[in-house]
Design a protein around this motif. Structure first.
Motif, short mmCIF file in Angstrom:
data_model
loop_
_atom_site.label_atom_id
_atom_site.label_comp_id
_atom_site.label_asym_id
_atom_site.label_seq_id
_atom_site.Cartn_x
_atom_site.Cartn_y
_atom_site.Cartn_z
N PRO A 131 25.05 57.96 37.36
CA PRO A 131 24.82 57.77 35.92
C PRO A 131 24.54 56.31 35.56
N VAL A 132 23.61 56.10 34.64
CA VAL A 132 23.31 54.78 34.08
C VAL A 132 23.12 54.94 32.57
N THR A 133 23.23 53.84 31.86
CA THR A 133 23.07 53.85 30.41
C THR A 133 21.95 52.92 30.00
N VAL A 134 21.05 53.41 29.18
CA VAL A 134 20.01 52.59 28.57
C VAL A 134 20.53 52.20 27.19
N HIS A 135 20.57 50.89 26.95
CA HIS A 135 21.02 50.36 25.67
C HIS A 135 19.81 50.02 24.79
N PHE A 136 20.05 49.93 23.50
CA PHE A 136 18.98 49.61 22.56
C PHE A 136 18.25 48.32 22.96
N ASP A 137 19.01 47.32 23.42
CA ASP A 137 18.37 46.05 23.77
C ASP A 137 17.63 46.08 25.11
N ASP A 138 17.64 47.22 25.80
CA ASP A 138 16.80 47.40 26.99
C ASP A 138 15.37 47.80 26.62
N LEU A 139 15.16 48.18 25.37
CA LEU A 139 13.85 48.62 24.92
C LEU A 139 12.99 47.41 24.53
N ASP A 140 11.69 47.53 24.73
CA ASP A 140 10.77 46.44 24.39
C ASP A 140 10.31 46.55 22.94
N ALA A 141 9.35 45.73 22.54
CA ALA A 141 8.87 45.70 21.16
C ALA A 141 8.22 47.02 20.73
N LEU A 142 7.76 47.82 21.70
CA LEU A 142 7.16 49.12 21.38
C LEU A 142 8.20 50.25 21.34
N GLY A 143 9.47 49.90 21.61
CA GLY A 143 10.52 50.90 21.61
C GLY A 143 10.61 51.67 22.92
N LEU A 144 10.03 51.10 24.00
CA LEU A 144 10.07 51.73 25.31
C LEU A 144 10.99 50.93 26.23
N LEU A 145 11.58 51.62 27.20
CA LEU A 145 12.37 50.90 28.19
C LEU A 145 11.45 49.90 28.88
N HIS A 146 11.82 48.62 28.82
CA HIS A 146 10.98 47.56 29.38
C HIS A 146 10.81 47.79 30.88
N ASN A 147 9.59 47.57 31.37
CA ASN A 147 9.31 47.86 32.78
C ASN A 147 10.23 47.10 33.73
N ALA A 148 10.67 45.92 33.37
CA ALA A 148 11.55 45.13 34.24
C ALA A 148 12.98 45.67 34.28
N ARG A 149 13.33 46.53 33.34
CA ARG A 149 14.69 47.07 33.30
C ARG A 149 14.89 48.19 34.31
N TYR A 150 13.83 48.89 34.68
CA TYR A 150 13.97 49.98 35.66
C TYR A 150 14.57 49.47 36.97
N PRO A 151 14.01 48.42 37.59
CA PRO A 151 14.62 47.93 38.83
C PRO A 151 16.06 47.46 38.65
N VAL A 152 16.38 46.91 37.49
CA VAL A 152 17.76 46.48 37.22
C VAL A 152 18.69 47.69 37.20
N MET A 153 18.26 48.76 36.54
CA MET A 153 19.08 49.98 36.49
C MET A 153 19.27 50.56 37.89
N VAL A 154 18.20 50.55 38.68
CA VAL A 154 18.28 51.06 40.05
C VAL A 154 19.24 50.20 40.86
N GLU A 155 19.15 48.89 40.73
CA GLU A 155 20.04 47.97 41.45
C GLU A 155 21.50 48.23 41.07
N ARG A 156 21.76 48.43 39.81
CA ARG A 156 23.14 48.70 39.37
C ARG A 156 23.65 50.02 39.94
N ALA A 157 22.80 51.02 39.97
CA ALA A 157 23.20 52.32 40.54
C ALA A 157 23.48 52.17 42.03
N TRP A 158 22.57 51.47 42.74
CA TRP A 158 22.74 51.23 44.18
C TRP A 158 24.06 50.51 44.45
N THR A 159 24.36 49.47 43.66
CA THR A 159 25.60 48.71 43.82
C THR A 159 26.81 49.61 43.58
#
Length: 152
Positions: free
Chosen positions: A18-46
């Motif tokens: 499980p991971v959580t996407v927070h409001f501040d992970d979204l970009d100006a278009l309201g989409l999960l910022h592309n750079a946040r995906y690898p961060v979420m994966v890294e956190r899950a892996w850890t």
């Protein structure tokens, strides 16, 4: 004959973390910022490895198998994430070599049914003193073998 909806991959391999996407992970278009995906994966892996007693507490000499470097990262974005909330990362190993490994991942809905992004990452285990490739420990390899995706 009607077209069938895609079926989510069976979780007969790997782990869904499980991971959580927070409001501040979204970009100006309201989409999960592309750079946040690898961060979420890294956190899950850890989190996955910490469950098995592997981690980094600031001492590279003591980090053992956690002293590693990313050699390659590939990611494909399949569908947009446009809401904060609960999601998951499906992790597995594609290859477990002597000094390197390749793991696969899917950034997906919390139940694993919808895939938003997928990819792979190559890691190389390093010796903390020389920063040269080093062998994974046997305890690490034992957990890694449980995460290997079969060829079928």
């Amino acid at each position: 004959m009607t077209a069938e909806a895609p079926i989510a991959p069976a979780l007969s391999y790997g782990r869904l973390i499980p991971v959580t996407v927070h409001f501040d992970d979204l970009d100006a278009l309201g989409l999960l910022h592309n750079a946040r995906y690898p961060v979420m994966v890294e956190r899950a892996w850890t989190a996955l490895w910490q469950e098995h007693g592997f981690g980094f507490d600031g001492d590279w000499e003591a980090a053992g198998d956690f002293c590693n470097a990313v050699k390659e990262l590939r990611i494909t974005y399949d569908a947009r994430v446009d809401k904060p909330g609960a999601y998951a990362v499906h992790l597995w190993l594609e290859r477990l070599g002597n000094t390197g490994l390749t793991y696969g991942f899917r950034f997906c809905s919390a139940d694993g049914a919808v895939t938003y992004a997928r990819g792979s990452r190559v890691l190389v285990r390093l010796d903390a003193a020389t920063l040269r490739p080093a062998s994974w420990s046997e305890p690490f390899r034992a957990v890694g073998r449980e995460l290997l995706r079969s060829a079928d």
